[in-house]
Design an enzyme around this catalytic site. Structure first.
Site: not given
Ligand code: ADP
Ligand code: MG
Length: 322
Positions: A18, A47, A256, A286
């Site tokens: 990345d 990964a 992820d 994360a």
């Molecule tokens: N403040 C937060 N608290 C809990 N979960 C969060 C928060 N902000 C984002 N998320 C989580 O981030 C995730 C984003 O998922 P996704 O769009 O699949 O991301 P990526 O594929 O880029 O990893 C979701 O599971 C969402 O619930």
């Molecule tokens: Mg995702």
């Protein structure tokens, strides 16, 4: 983990480098925007899932494909450094290791362009070579960054061996019924849920409709991420996990982290709601750091957050500041 150990979790998926640049705004076509931060990192949902699960204490093997280039070698070393068994990652002499170019603005919005390279050349034979690892594992975690027939082959081996299957259906696409029927838990974000079900996911109700559609088509359980929170649905229960109030830096890779943590908790025998609560906290953590890999939390960080949860299993309102 040592090469002769059995993995709890096998991840079949994409491996990339990345390259991330953060700037004041995302460029429009033809624009040239000066950014202020550059990060180069191990990436790809395969990964990320493998590292995420290893940081949470699981024994993890990754099945994937990189090029013969220096980047591929460096990524394998880094994965090993995280404790991931890379003995089943193939090296492709004719393709480059996958690359992702990501741009992020100050609000955390991002834009991504990728060249899958070796990931696209993964074959069913790659999966067959990992059959022993797959059959011995408790959970298979897969995404859709490698060819669909590769995912299908892995899912069917895992099912036949009695393992649980967690699918992160990313990037967004519709899936054949026989694959959905073999999945224990699917975790789409809103966009992926819409591609799978046609339901536009905007809130808890629409997330439930998308999840119900997936259950009707044969998945055991669904966790649908929607604006505001995640809806967890199985034939036994429904759970809504509202987004945790945090100072977020970058939500890339938060999904992820969710899938990795879900796989770890299911491998430990936790129920879907319990596993989803654990994964929700890992996912929230994360978002605190820029870049997908950097944000993947360790076990202590997730346990510490879970220990502060209210008796209902969700954060009391308003969210506490520590
Ligand atoms: N403040 C937060 N608290 C809990 N979960 C969060 C928060 N902000 C984002 N998320 C989580 O981030 C995730 C984003 O998922 P996704 O769009 O699949 O991301 P990526 O594929 O880029 O990893 C979701 O599971 C969402 O619930
Ligand atoms: Mg995702």
């Amino acid at each position: 983990m040592a090469a002769d150990e059995q993995a709890d979790i096998v991840v079949v998926g994409g491996i990339n480098t990345d390259f991330l640049v953060q700037g004041p705004r995302l460029p429009a076509p033809g624009d040239n925007v000066r950014g202020h931060l550059f990060l180069e990192s191990l990436g790809g949902k395969g990964a990320n899932g493998a590292v995420g699960a290893a940081r949470l204490g699981a024994r993890v093997a990754l099945v994937g494909r990189v090029g013969m280039d220096a980047r591929g070698l460096a990524l394998l070393e880094q994965l090993e450094g995280e404790g991931v068994d890379v003995g089943a990652v193939a090296r492709d002499s004719g393709e480059l290791t996958g690359v992702v170019l990501e741009m992020v603005d100050e609000a955390g919005r991002s834009q991504t362009l990728c060249a899958p390279g070796a990931n696209r050349c993964m074959t069913v034979e790659d999966v067959m070579r990992a059959e022993e690892r797959l059959s011995a594992a408790r959970v298979l975690l897969a995404q859709l960054e490698v060819p669909l027939e590769v995912v299908s082959a892995a899912v069917h081996i895992a099912r036949a061996a009695g393992s649980r299957v967690v699918l992160d259906p990313a990037p967004a696409m519709d899936l054949p019924e026989d694959l959905l029927e073999a999945v224990h838990v699917i975790r789409p974000n809103a966009r992926e849920a819409e591609a799978l079900t046609g339901v536009e996911v905007r809130d808890r109700d629409s997330a439930r409709r998308a999840a119900e559609n997936l259950l009707r088509r044969g998945v055991g359980g669904a966790v649908v991420a929607s604006p505001g929170g995640s809806l967890v649905l199985s034939s036994e229960e429904e759970l809504w996990l509202p987004d945790v109030a945090l100072e977020r830096a970058d939500t890339t890779g938060a999904g992820d982290a969710f899938c990795a943590a879900l796989a770890v908790a299911l491998a430990e025998g936790k129920s879907l709601p319990e596993a989803a609560r654990f994964a929700h906290e890992a996912s929230a953590l994360a978002t605190l750091r820029l870049g997908a890999l950097a944000g993947l939390p360790n076990r202590e960080q997730v346990e510490a957050r879970l220990a502060r949860l209210g008796p209902s299993g969700t954060w009391p309102e308003p969210a506490p500041h520590h």
